[in-house]
Write an enzyme that holds these catalytic residues in place. Structure first.
Site, short mmCIF file in Angstrom:
data_model
loop_
_atom_site.label_atom_id
_atom_site.label_comp_id
_atom_site.label_asym_id
_atom_site.label_seq_id
_atom_site.Cartn_x
_atom_site.Cartn_y
_atom_site.Cartn_z
N ASP A 142 23.28 32.42 15.80
CA ASP A 142 23.24 33.70 15.43
C ASP A 142 22.76 33.75 13.91
O ASP A 142 22.73 32.47 13.07
CB ASP A 142 24.62 34.47 15.29
CG ASP A 142 25.64 33.53 14.40
OD1 ASP A 142 25.94 32.53 14.71
OD2 ASP A 142 26.49 34.36 13.81
N GLU A 178 29.02 33.01 14.24
CA GLU A 178 29.16 32.47 12.82
C GLU A 178 29.11 33.42 11.48
O GLU A 178 30.13 33.43 10.69
CB GLU A 178 28.53 31.10 12.50
CG GLU A 178 29.28 30.32 11.50
CD GLU A 178 28.70 30.39 10.16
OE1 GLU A 178 28.94 29.77 9.10
OE2 GLU A 178 27.64 31.22 10.04
C1 LIG Z 1 30.47 35.22 7.82
N1 LIG Z 1 31.43 34.94 6.57
C2 LIG Z 1 32.11 35.72 5.82
N2 LIG Z 1 32.76 34.99 4.96
C3 LIG Z 1 32.38 33.78 5.19
C4 LIG Z 1 31.12 33.62 6.11
C5 LIG Z 1 30.62 32.61 6.59
C6 LIG Z 1 29.12 32.41 5.81
N3 LIG Z 1 28.59 30.97 6.30
C7 LIG Z 1 27.63 30.64 5.67
O1 LIG Z 1 26.85 31.07 5.10
C8 LIG Z 1 27.28 29.18 6.10
C9 LIG Z 1 26.39 28.53 4.97
N4 LIG Z 1 25.67 27.24 5.69
C10 LIG Z 1 29.52 32.51 4.52
O2 LIG Z 1 29.86 31.58 3.69
O3 LIG Z 1 29.31 33.62 3.87
ZN LIG Z 2 24.79 28.88 9.11
ZN LIG Z 3 24.75 31.67 7.47
#
Ligand SMILES: Cn1cncc1C[C@H](NC(=O)CCN)C(=O)O
Ligand SMILES: [Zn+2]
Ligand SMILES: [Zn+2]
Length: 505
Positions: free
Chosen positions: A111, A176
């Site tokens: 996603d 994710e």
């Molecule tokens: C959806 N969400 C809301 N709180 C945290 C997330 C996950 C998101 N994950 C990433 O960005 C991974 C980076 N490689 C973020 O950290 O914002």
């Molecule tokens: Zn990611």
């Molecule tokens: Zn991401």
């Protein structure tokens, strides 16, 4: 234990050659995947259809590789407004089950964050476009490119009819970016099934911190995501006919949001720093060793001045201290023009990145209490509702684990240099689930460059990792390296793959 220089178990030159020869096909496949608008953030049926199409395409790709593939139905997601939307299936795929081999489990997600050309993209975000060796497109680096890289490495072995040195499992999800909705239940269910026999988990879903030096990641922050709704009524008001006699929801909300953090970035929620792990001198030294050119970092991120002046402070505030970010206001007037509205109901959104040893439910209580205190001082007749939409735990690994030693060795083999041992300020929700539910340790091997622009406009991944020492040459790229400790006896499978689309220029 390892022998320090055991030769790779298969002649890798042929695999590298295969990768070089087929890189255009890999880029073409990435183009097809990027063309699917698998946005999990905007909760609308169109994108959920695109997501299930994305998962079907990936399942099919893995099946054609010869993997045993299950697409696990994840049910549906109940939205706050009563709407219900399907959650895309999670792919569980297995290739090889030789009990004498180690089993590497790869996690990735297909996603993406929302992307709209009008946001300032120079090219169509869903049309992978190559400019100067950079492949621009939503999901190119986060995370479609890296997922394909892993698949391509396996497919190179298959195409050459070479035995893979390890058994491989893939868990690939499609939620994710929305906080890995419903994934925890699946992890509980599969911990003694799909995940049994897994020796090591690898995730390639973050970036190097340097343009030159490869990295291995051993920690991520968690996130507690809050919404605060302030409501007078469901409809908007005319500010000429109601302005002056109302407690305006926006004024309340702006004051609430304004009470969260001071200009130096210090979070104003009482007690929030209480559980943050104390800083040791030994730890400060680890930040000194990291290759981060502050000037370059400032330039590539187009930020004139950061809150902190030194590399160590910057890294600590990204990795080992919490931070509070204000994301947006639902219901606010945000269009161009001078509309004279008083929004009747607004929802503020902010989140706090969590670090060891902060606790999600403690933070939830602290934030709620703080907002209630601030709100009550305003004597507003509006109604305020605070809720924590996501509570994702911070994660930190033991870098003395065998797979960290293995990852370091793989990087040394490919790049001729030791990796920076880094943490990441963002959150990959499954990581902590691997640690706490499945009891497997995770190593993160980032494939993206510091300037890839995850979540931003003009996201890209480089076609080639360029090793500085080799200038324009096509450089070797790290794909997969694993060490099996299946028996008590040492069994080291050190495999290094080349791939397209990794690393940094
Ligand atoms: C959806 N969400 C809301 N709180 C945290 C997330 C996950 C998101 N994950 C990433 O960005 C991974 C980076 N490689 C973020 O950290 O914002
Ligand atoms: Zn990611
Ligand atoms: Zn991401």
């Amino acid at each position: 234990m390892f022998s320090s220089s055991s030769p790779p178990p298969v002649p890798l030159e042929k695999v590298f050659q295969y990768i070089d020869l087929h890189q255009d096909e890999f880029v073409q496949m990435l183009k097809e995947w990027v063309a699917i608008e698998s946005d999990s953030v905007q909760p609308v049926p169109h994108f959920r259809q695109e997501l299930s199409r994305m998962m079907a395409v990936a399942a099919d790709t893995l099946q054609r590789l010869g993997a045993h593939v299950a697409s696990v139905d994840m049910g549906s997601q109940q939205l706050p407004d009563g709407q219900s939307l399907p959650i895309p299936p999670v792919i569980l795929a297995e290739l090889g089950n030789d009990p004498t081999k180690a089993t590497v489990c790869f996690y990735g997600h297909l996603d993406v964050q929302p992307a709209d050309r009008a946001d300032g993209w120079l090219t169509d975000p869903y049309m992978l476009t190559e400019v100067d060796g950079k492949l621009y497109g939503r999901g190119a680096t986060d995370n479609k490119g890296p997922v394909l890289a892993w698949i391509n490495a396996v497919s190179a072995f298959r195409a050459l009819e070479q035995d893979l040195p390890v058994n491989v499992k893939f868990i690939i999800e499609g939620m994710e970016e929305a906080g890995s909705v419903a994934l925890e239940e699946l992890m509980e269910k599969e911990k003694d099934r799909f995940f049994s026999g897994v020796d090591c988990v690898v995730i390639s879903d973050n970036l190097w911190i340097s343009k030159r030096k490869p990295a291995v990641t051993y920690g991520t922050r968690g996130n507690s995501y809050f919404t605060v709704e302030v409501k007078c009524r469901d409809q908007d008001f005319h500010s000429g006919t109601f302005g002056g006699i109302l407690h305006e929801p926006m004024a309340d909300l702006v004051a609430l949001l304004g009470s969260l953090v001071d200009p130096s970035g210090h979070i104003l929620v009482p007690g929030i720093y209480d559980e943050v792990a104390p800083l040791t001198e030994e730890e400060v030294n680890t930040y000194k060793a990291i290759d981060l050119d502050l000037e370059e970092y400032r330039n590539s991120s187009q930020v004139a001045t950061f809150l902190f002046d030194t590399k160590e402070e910057i890294l600590m505030h990204l990795w080992r201290y919490p931070s509070l970010s204000i994301h947006g206001i639902e219901g606010a007037f945000d269009e161009p023009g001078a509309k004279t509205v008083i929004p009747g109901r607004v929802i503020g959104k902010f989140s706090i990145r969590l670090v060891p040893h902060m606790n999600v439910s403690v933070v939830e209580k602290q934030v709620t209490q703080h907002l209630e205190d601030v709100f009550s001082k305003r004597n507003s007749s509006n109604k305020m509702v605070v809720s924590m939409a996501l509570g994702l735990h911070p994660w930190i690994a033991n870098i003395n684990n065998t797979q960290y030693i293995a990852a370091k060795r793989a990087i040394r083999t490919v790049f001729g240099t030791d990796p920076d041992m880094i943490r990441d300020g963002s959150t990959i929700p499954i990581t902590k689930m691997f640690q706490d539910i499945v009891h497997k340790s995770v190593v993160m091997i980032p494939l993206g460059a510091v300037d890839d622009g995850e979540h931003s406009q003009n996201e890209k991944i480089n076609r080639m990792t360029t090793n500085e020492n080799k200038a324009e040459d096509i450089c070797i790229q790290l794909f997969h390296h694993s060490v099996g400790t299946r028996d008590t006896s040492l069994k080291a499978c050190c495999t290094t793959f080349k791939m397209t689309g990794a690393g940094s220029q």
